[in-house]
Design a protein around this motif. Structure first.
Motif, PDB file in Angstrom:
ATOM      1  N   LYS A  29       0.825  -1.201   0.000  1.00 32.97           N
ATOM      2  CA  LYS A  29       0.000   0.000   0.000  1.00 32.97           C
ATOM      3  C   LYS A  29       0.865   1.259   0.000  1.00 32.97           C
ATOM      4  O   LYS A  29       0.598   2.215  -0.748  1.00 32.97           O
ATOM      5  N   MET A  30       1.917   1.264   0.794  1.00 35.90           N
ATOM      6  CA  MET A  30       2.797   2.426   0.876  1.00 35.90           C
ATOM      7  C   MET A  30       3.497   2.692  -0.447  1.00 35.90           C
ATOM      8  O   MET A  30       3.685   3.847  -0.851  1.00 35.90           O
ATOM      9  N   LEU A  31       3.888   1.637  -1.146  1.00 35.62           N
ATOM     10  CA  LEU A  31       4.567   1.812  -2.431  1.00 35.62           C
ATOM     11  C   LEU A  31       3.629   2.405  -3.476  1.00 35.62           C
ATOM     12  O   LEU A  31       4.047   3.186  -4.339  1.00 35.62           O
ATOM     13  N   LEU A  32       2.348   2.042  -3.397  1.00 35.88           N
ATOM     14  CA  LEU A  32       1.359   2.660  -4.292  1.00 35.88           C
ATOM     15  C   LEU A  32       1.223   4.155  -3.982  1.00 35.88           C
ATOM     16  O   LEU A  32       1.177   4.983  -4.892  1.00 35.88           O
ATOM     17  N   LEU A  33       1.163   4.496  -2.701  1.00 33.74           N
ATOM     18  CA  LEU A  33       1.057   5.903  -2.306  1.00 33.74           C
ATOM     19  C   LEU A  33       2.315   6.676  -2.703  1.00 33.74           C
ATOM     20  O   LEU A  33       2.238   7.855  -3.069  1.00 33.74           O
ATOM     21  N   LEU A  34       3.459   6.012  -2.649  1.00 27.53           N
ATOM     22  CA  LEU A  34       4.712   6.656  -3.039  1.00 27.53           C
ATOM     23  C   LEU A  34       4.693   7.014  -4.524  1.00 27.53           C
ATOM     24  O   LEU A  34       5.074   8.129  -4.914  1.00 27.53           O
ATOM     25  N   ARG A  35       4.222   6.085  -5.341  1.00 26.95           N
ATOM     26  CA  ARG A  35       4.147   6.349  -6.786  1.00 26.95           C
ATOM     27  C   ARG A  35       3.128   7.446  -7.115  1.00 26.95           C
ATOM     28  O   ARG A  35       3.245   8.132  -8.119  1.00 26.95           O
ATOM     29  N   GLN A  36       2.148   7.597  -6.252  1.00 29.33           N
ATOM     30  CA  GLN A  36       1.131   8.637  -6.458  1.00 29.33           C
ATOM     31  C   GLN A  36       1.569   9.993  -5.915  1.00 29.33           C
ATOM     32  O   GLN A  36       0.837  10.980  -6.037  1.00 29.33           O
ATOM     33  N   GLY A  37       2.745  10.033  -5.314  1.00 34.46           N
ATOM     34  CA  GLY A  37       3.240  11.277  -4.767  1.00 34.46           C
ATOM     35  C   GLY A  37       2.636  11.659  -3.426  1.00 34.46           C
ATOM     36  O   GLY A  37       2.777  12.798  -2.977  1.00 34.46           O
ATOM     37  N   LYS A  38       1.967  10.714  -2.777  1.00 30.43           N
ATOM     38  CA  LYS A  38       1.334  11.004  -1.485  1.00 30.43           C
ATOM     39  C   LYS A  38       2.271  10.718  -0.309  1.00 30.43           C
ATOM     40  O   LYS A  38       1.962  11.062   0.826  1.00 30.43           O
ATOM     41  N   LEU A  39       3.414  10.078  -0.584  1.00 29.84           N
ATOM     42  CA  LEU A  39       4.466   9.880   0.398  1.00 29.84           C
ATOM     43  C   LEU A  39       5.758  10.439  -0.181  1.00 29.84           C
ATOM     44  O   LEU A  39       5.995  10.363  -1.385  1.00 29.84           O
ATOM     45  N   SER A  40       6.595  10.992   0.698  1.00 30.26           N
ATOM     46  CA  SER A  40       7.855  11.551   0.211  1.00 30.26           C
ATOM     47  C   SER A  40       8.974  10.524   0.204  1.00 30.26           C
ATOM     48  O   SER A  40       9.936  10.661  -0.549  1.00 30.26           O
ATOM     49  N   LYS A  41       8.865   9.506   1.041  1.00 32.14           N
ATOM     50  CA  LYS A  41       9.951   8.536   1.144  1.00 32.14           C
ATOM     51  C   LYS A  41       9.436   7.253   1.755  1.00 32.14           C
ATOM     52  O   LYS A  41       8.569   7.270   2.625  1.00 32.14           O
ATOM     53  N   TRP A  42       9.977   6.132   1.297  1.00 29.58           N
ATOM     54  CA  TRP A  42       9.666   4.847   1.911  1.00 29.58           C
ATOM     55  C   TRP A  42      10.863   3.918   1.753  1.00 29.58           C
ATOM     56  O   TRP A  42      11.384   3.748   0.663  1.00 29.58           O
ATOM     57  N   PHE A  43      11.292   3.330   2.856  1.00 27.78           N
ATOM     58  CA  PHE A  43      12.406   2.388   2.821  1.00 27.78           C
ATOM     59  C   PHE A  43      11.846   0.973   2.846  1.00 27.78           C
ATOM     60  O   PHE A  43      11.305   0.531   3.854  1.00 27.78           O
ATOM     61  N   SER A  44      11.975   0.265   1.753  1.00 29.36           N
ATOM     62  CA  SER A  44      11.365  -1.054   1.628  1.00 29.36           C
ATOM     63  C   SER A  44      12.177  -2.119   2.356  1.00 29.36           C
ATOM     64  O   SER A  44      13.409  -2.124   2.323  1.00 29.36           O
ATOM     65  N   GLY A  45      11.458  -3.038   2.979  1.00 32.93           N
ATOM     66  CA  GLY A  45      12.094  -4.181   3.632  1.00 32.93           C
ATOM     67  C   GLY A  45      11.532  -5.491   3.127  1.00 32.93           C
ATOM     68  O   GLY A  45      11.646  -6.521   3.799  1.00 32.93           O
ATOM     69  N   ILE A  46      10.922  -5.453   1.934  1.00 36.85           N
ATOM     70  CA  ILE A  46      10.298  -6.652   1.378  1.00 36.85           C
ATOM     71  C   ILE A  46      11.344  -7.755   1.188  1.00 36.85           C
ATOM     72  O   ILE A  46      12.368  -7.550   0.546  1.00 36.85           O
ATOM     73  N   GLY A  47      11.065  -8.911   1.757  1.00 37.89           N
ATOM     74  CA  GLY A  47      11.985 -10.034   1.704  1.00 37.89           C
ATOM     75  C   GLY A  47      12.704 -10.274   3.010  1.00 37.89           C
ATOM     76  O   GLY A  47      13.262 -11.344   3.240  1.00 37.89           O
ATOM     77  N   GLN A  48      12.704  -9.243   3.885  1.00 41.08           N
ATOM     78  CA  GLN A  48      13.396  -9.369   5.161  1.00 41.08           C
ATOM     79  C   GLN A  48      12.439  -9.338   6.352  1.00 41.08           C
ATOM     80  O   GLN A  48      12.873  -9.206   7.507  1.00 41.08           O
ATOM     81  N   GLU A  49      11.149  -9.472   6.095  1.00 42.76           N
ATOM     82  CA  GLU A  49      10.164  -9.318   7.170  1.00 42.76           C
ATOM     83  C   GLU A  49      10.321 -10.335   8.292  1.00 42.76           C
ATOM     84  O   GLU A  49      10.024 -10.045   9.452  1.00 42.76           O
ATOM     85  N   ALA A  50      10.788 -11.538   7.960  1.00 50.32           N
ATOM     86  CA  ALA A  50      10.868 -12.596   8.967  1.00 50.32           C
ATOM     87  C   ALA A  50      11.809 -12.227  10.104  1.00 50.32           C
ATOM     88  O   ALA A  50      11.603 -12.654  11.250  1.00 50.32           O
TER      89      ALA A  50
END
Length: 269
Positions: A29-50
């Motif tokens: 959801k955050m990555l979608l908002l980032l592409r829409q310009g509704k977030l200024s920054k997001w640091f992804s941790g996909i793959g390391q959640e465990a």
């Protein structure tokens, strides 16, 4: 990858499943908002959640956690009276022992990420550059390794108070090349401070591969020089992360000695 569920109840397995699924859904959801310009920054941790989820669930609510900017699971791993998306409601005292949590309200977390005044720091910081001390989560700063000595301070206070509290501090593989890492681990070793130095080894420090970062075969080899224990685990196996972290933490409550814990993983985004 082998998932050994020995000693884990069905209820705990379901709780871990919900806990690891939630940050992935939030990130999408955050990555979608980032592409829409509704977030200024997001640091992804996909793959390391465990790693973030398994470690947080393995500790007690009274333990301190020092996350980095990709450890969303630390903030979202919580015991709720109501499950996050369907299912049967559970009371906190009905959950299995060991499955502790932070209990941060999601609405306030989202407000923080969206820069709203109702966020934890009134939305001033981007993404995860904030802490929630009342939930024993100490905020990070951008300087890699800088929070590791702070974890030493919290562990020292625990020893002075005669408490059983332990501290868990996150570091990346690149962060182990920082002077802060050496100083923090060395002090913890000499003073017998209950700190778990958790290294998320995803093979790269930004764009530098681990083969160009150090000459030792594996990062737990660094523990030898400090005279402490080094343990390696599969960071993508949430059951292994949970069991290993819980075993280390329970031992540490008695012997008060630090441990370097290396989690092998790979961030997919």
């Amino acid at each position: 990858m082998t998932f050994d569920r020995a000693g884990l109840t069905d209820e705990l397995l379901l709780d871990l499943y919900e806990a690891i699924l939630l940050p992935r859904m939030i990130e999408e959801k955050m990555l979608l908002l980032l592409r829409q310009g509704k977030l200024s920054k997001w640091f992804s941790g996909i793959g390391q959640e465990a790693i973030a989820v398994g470690c947080t669930k393995a500790l007690k609510e009274t333990d301190y956690i020092f996350p980095l900017h990709r450890n969303l699971g630390v903030f979202t791993s919580r015991l709720r009276d109501e499950p996050p998306f369907g299912g049967q409601a559970r009371l906190r005292d009905e959950l299995p022992s060991g499955g502790q949590a932070r209990n941060l309200p999601l609405e306030k977390l989202f407000a923080q990420w969206e820069g709203k005044h109702s966020g934890y720091s009134k939305g001033r910081e981007r993404s995860f550059h904030f802490g929630v001390p009342e939930h024993r989560i100490i905020g990070m700063i951008s300087h890699l390794g800088a929070m590791l000595p702070v974890a030493d301070g919290v562990a020292l206070a625990s020893n002075l108070d005669g408490a059983e509290t332990v501290a868990l501090a996150f570091s990346g593989d690149g962060g182990t090349s920082e002077g802060d890492f050496h100083e923090a681990v060395n002090v913890a070793a000499v003073w017998d401070l209950p700190v778990i130095f958790l290294i998320e080894n995803n093979g790269y420090g930004l764009s530098t591969p681990t083969s160009e970062q150090y000459r030792c075969k594996q990062l737990i080899d660094k523990a030898i020089g400090y005279g402490i224990e080094g343990i390696q685990m599969d960071g993508n196996n949430i059951l292994e992360v949970y069991k290993t972290t819980r075993r280390i933490a329970e031992t540490m409550r008695r012997d008060r000695k630090p441990v370097i814990l290396e989690a092998l993983t790979f961030r997919m985004r």
